[in-house]
Write an enzyme that holds these catalytic residues in place. Structure first.
Site, PDB file in Angstrom:
ATOM      1  N   ASN A  71       0.886  -1.168   0.000  1.00 31.65           N
ATOM      2  CA  ASN A  71       0.000   0.000   0.000  1.00 31.65           C
ATOM      3  C   ASN A  71       0.921   1.213   0.000  1.00 31.65           C
ATOM      4  O   ASN A  71       1.501   1.548   1.037  1.00 31.65           O
ATOM      5  CB  ASN A  71      -0.898  -0.023   1.241  1.00 31.65           C
ATOM      6  CG  ASN A  71      -1.719   1.255   1.380  1.00 31.65           C
ATOM      7  OD1 ASN A  71      -1.768   2.075   0.451  1.00 31.65           O
ATOM      8  ND2 ASN A  71      -2.351   1.429   2.523  1.00 31.65           N
ATOM      9  N   TRP A  72       1.063   1.827  -1.154  1.00 33.51           N
ATOM     10  CA  TRP A  72       2.023   2.939  -1.262  1.00 33.51           C
ATOM     11  C   TRP A  72       1.529   4.203  -0.570  1.00 33.51           C
ATOM     12  O   TRP A  72       2.290   5.139  -0.392  1.00 33.51           O
ATOM     13  CB  TRP A  72       2.298   3.239  -2.740  1.00 33.51           C
ATOM     14  CG  TRP A  72       3.063   2.178  -3.471  1.00 33.51           C
ATOM     15  CD1 TRP A  72       3.460   0.957  -3.006  1.00 33.51           C
ATOM     16  CD2 TRP A  72       3.544   2.258  -4.825  1.00 33.51           C
ATOM     17  NE1 TRP A  72       4.152   0.272  -3.977  1.00 33.51           N
ATOM     18  CE2 TRP A  72       4.212   1.045  -5.106  1.00 33.51           C
ATOM     19  CE3 TRP A  72       3.462   3.228  -5.831  1.00 33.51           C
ATOM     20  CZ2 TRP A  72       4.802   0.787  -6.338  1.00 33.51           C
ATOM     21  CZ3 TRP A  72       4.050   2.967  -7.065  1.00 33.51           C
ATOM     22  CH2 TRP A  72       4.716   1.762  -7.320  1.00 33.51           C
ATOM     23  N   LYS A  73       0.236   4.242  -0.217  1.00 35.04           N
ATOM     24  CA  LYS A  73      -0.359   5.451   0.392  1.00 35.04           C
ATOM     25  C   LYS A  73      -0.083   6.648  -0.526  1.00 35.04           C
ATOM     26  O   LYS A  73      -0.060   6.474  -1.734  1.00 35.04           O
ATOM     27  CB  LYS A  73       0.150   5.631   1.833  1.00 35.04           C
ATOM     28  CG  LYS A  73      -0.039   4.335   2.654  1.00 35.04           C
ATOM     29  CD  LYS A  73       0.204   4.492   4.125  1.00 35.04           C
ATOM     30  CE  LYS A  73      -0.010   3.161   4.832  1.00 35.04           C
ATOM     31  NZ  LYS A  73       0.130   3.228   6.281  1.00 35.04           N
ATOM     32  N   HIS A 118      -9.341   1.680   4.839  1.00 40.13           N
ATOM     33  CA  HIS A 118      -8.073   1.751   5.572  1.00 40.13           C
ATOM     34  C   HIS A 118      -8.256   2.638   6.812  1.00 40.13           C
ATOM     35  O   HIS A 118      -9.020   3.598   6.778  1.00 40.13           O
ATOM     36  CB  HIS A 118      -6.976   2.313   4.663  1.00 40.13           C
ATOM     37  CG  HIS A 118      -5.618   2.163   5.263  1.00 40.13           C
ATOM     38  ND1 HIS A 118      -5.128   3.038   6.199  1.00 40.13           N
ATOM     39  CD2 HIS A 118      -4.666   1.217   5.079  1.00 40.13           C
ATOM     40  CE1 HIS A 118      -3.912   2.635   6.561  1.00 40.13           C
ATOM     41  NE2 HIS A 118      -3.607   1.530   5.902  1.00 40.13           N
ATOM     42  N   GLU A 149      -6.526   4.886   7.994  1.00 39.12           N
ATOM     43  CA  GLU A 149      -6.255   6.318   7.751  1.00 39.12           C
ATOM     44  C   GLU A 149      -7.486   6.992   7.156  1.00 39.12           C
ATOM     45  O   GLU A 149      -7.787   8.144   7.460  1.00 39.12           O
ATOM     46  CB  GLU A 149      -5.023   6.465   6.839  1.00 39.12           C
ATOM     47  CG  GLU A 149      -3.747   6.127   7.604  1.00 39.12           C
ATOM     48  CD  GLU A 149      -2.639   5.524   6.776  1.00 39.12           C
ATOM     49  OE1 GLU A 149      -2.695   5.613   5.527  1.00 39.12           O
ATOM     50  OE2 GLU A 149      -1.714   4.943   7.373  1.00 39.12           O
ATOM     51  N   GLU A 165      -5.383  -4.877  10.345  1.00 37.36           N
ATOM     52  CA  GLU A 165      -4.307  -3.928  10.631  1.00 37.36           C
ATOM     53  C   GLU A 165      -4.578  -3.245  11.968  1.00 37.36           C
ATOM     54  O   GLU A 165      -5.383  -2.309  12.036  1.00 37.36           O
ATOM     55  CB  GLU A 165      -4.231  -2.859   9.543  1.00 37.36           C
ATOM     56  CG  GLU A 165      -3.956  -3.400   8.156  1.00 37.36           C
ATOM     57  CD  GLU A 165      -3.352  -2.340   7.244  1.00 37.36           C
ATOM     58  OE1 GLU A 165      -2.304  -2.622   6.656  1.00 37.36           O
ATOM     59  OE2 GLU A 165      -3.901  -1.242   7.138  1.00 37.36           O
ATOM     60  N   GLY A 210       2.831   2.123  10.873  1.00 33.77           N
ATOM     61  CA  GLY A 210       3.807   3.201  10.747  1.00 33.77           C
ATOM     62  C   GLY A 210       4.507   3.550  12.048  1.00 33.77           C
ATOM     63  O   GLY A 210       5.183   4.567  12.148  1.00 33.77           O
ATOM     64  N   SER A 242       3.553  -2.294  10.233  1.00 34.29           N
ATOM     65  CA  SER A 242       5.009  -2.402  10.425  1.00 34.29           C
ATOM     66  C   SER A 242       5.570  -3.760  10.012  1.00 34.29           C
ATOM     67  O   SER A 242       6.557  -4.231  10.587  1.00 34.29           O
ATOM     68  CB  SER A 242       5.399  -2.064  11.870  1.00 34.29           C
ATOM     69  OG  SER A 242       5.025  -0.723  12.176  1.00 34.29           O
ATOM     70  N   GLY A 284       2.948  -1.072   4.183  1.00 35.08           N
ATOM     71  CA  GLY A 284       3.068   0.350   3.871  1.00 35.08           C
ATOM     72  C   GLY A 284       4.514   0.714   3.574  1.00 35.08           C
ATOM     73  O   GLY A 284       5.032   0.458   2.492  1.00 35.08           O
ATOM     74  N   GLY A 285       5.175   1.273   4.566  1.00 39.15           N
ATOM     75  CA  GLY A 285       6.531   1.815   4.395  1.00 39.15           C
ATOM     76  C   GLY A 285       7.496   0.898   3.648  1.00 39.15           C
ATOM     77  O   GLY A 285       8.189   1.343   2.715  1.00 39.15           O
TER      78      GLY A 285
HETATM   79  P1  13P Z   1       3.203   0.278   7.613  1.00 36.61           P
HETATM   80  O1  13P Z   1       3.671  -1.005   6.977  1.00 36.61           O
HETATM   81  O2  13P Z   1       3.969   1.479   7.121  1.00 36.61           O
HETATM   82  O3  13P Z   1       3.126   0.172   9.102  1.00 36.61           O
HETATM   83  O4  13P Z   1       1.706   0.511   7.089  1.00 36.61           O
HETATM   84  C1  13P Z   1       0.809  -0.529   7.180  1.00 36.61           C
HETATM   85  C2  13P Z   1      -0.400  -0.141   6.439  1.00 36.61           C
HETATM   86  O5  13P Z   1      -1.138   0.755   6.839  1.00 36.61           O
HETATM   87  C3  13P Z   1      -0.683  -0.825   5.172  1.00 36.61           C
HETATM   88  O6  13P Z   1      -1.957  -0.543   4.719  1.00 36.61           O
END
Ligand code: 13P
Length: 249
Positions: A9-11, A94, A96, A166, A172, A212, A233-234
């Site tokens: 998920n590149w956000k 998500h 967020e 999640e 994050g 994470s 994510g990251g």
């Molecule tokens: P991180 O891997 O950066 O913690 O993010 C997880 C996430 O929200 C994937 O959708």
């Protein structure tokens, strides 16, 4: 054993030019992967990433879609727009979006239904906050998110759904759920799905862990019996880290 679905998920990261280089780097490195590889990219990267991944084993996803097919919804993107652009998966609900953009269980359901109707595979996100976990409310919150978020999704449609568990406190933050915590909580979610759809549908359902996940902890997390993949994510923004996760099990 199922294979795993590993989705990045590149956000809100990567200009189209940067997306092109990242995917070009990933392509040969994941060509022999036994797991399903998905990258969920910003809308403005879709055309570039679909063109760059053509003929490869990388599947393309978006990060949201509206619940209507068309209309006066300034700034929104419909499921069929994504399908025409070559998108296969779409992240829905998500944390967020729930935290910053007013997403609720009802809008998650509406978007999921619309995505399925258009032929997309929704990756539906659920998870508890730190306060909810510390207050002993994890199961109650997840049961609510599942019961309301999937209320009108049929057993047949569930074959095209992916769920991402999640825990919000692990996103994050560098704070990963332990393998046991993640496994146990996903096991609980599967139990709720089994109550709604029967054991067979629940067993076939892919439930990913997200929060994470990285190249160091992926092998252990993905070895757990309930964990059917990861939403990353990251670490999905760095080719060698994402590839290590794709190949971790
Ligand atoms: P991180 O891997 O950066 O913690 O993010 C997880 C996430 O929200 C994937 O959708």
């Amino acid at each position: 054993m199922k294979n795993k679905i590993i989705a990045g998920n590149w956000k809100m990261n990567k200009l189209a030019s940067e997306a092109k280089s990242l995917v070009a780097e990933l392509k040969p490195l994941v060509a022999d992967a036994k797991n399903t590889v998905v990258v969920c990219v910003p809308y403005t990267d879709i055309a570039t990433v679909v063109a760059e991944t053509k003929g490869s084993n990388i599947h393309v996803g978006a990060q949201n879609c509206h619940w209507k097919e068309s209309g006066a919804f300034t700034g929104e993107i419909s499921p069929s727009m994504l399908v025409e652009a070559g998108v296969e998966y779409v992240v829905i609900g998500h944390s967020e979006r729930r935290a910053y953009f007013g997403e609720t269980d009802a809008t998650v359901l509406a978007r999921t239904k619309a995505a399925l109707a258009a032929g997309l595979k929704p990756i539906v996100c659920i998870g508890e906050t730190l306060d909810e976990r510390q207050g002993g409310k994890t199961e109650e919150v997840l049961a609510r998110q599942i019961k309301l978020g999937f209320a009108e999704v049929s057993a047949e449609e569930m074959a095209n759904v992916v769920v991402a568990y999640e825990p919000v406190w692990a996103i994050g933050t560098g704070m990963t759920a332990t393998c046991e915590q993640a496994n146990e909580t996903i096991g609980y979610c599967r139990k709720v799905f089994a109550e709604m759809y029967g054991q067979k549908v629940a067993d076939a359902l892919y439930i990913q862990y997200g929060g994470s996940m990285n190249d160091k902890n992926a092998a252990e997390l993905l070895s757990m019996p309930e964990i059917d993949g990861g939403l990353i994510g990251g670490a999905s923004l760095v080719a060698e880290k994402f590839v290590a996760i794709v190949k971790a099990n």
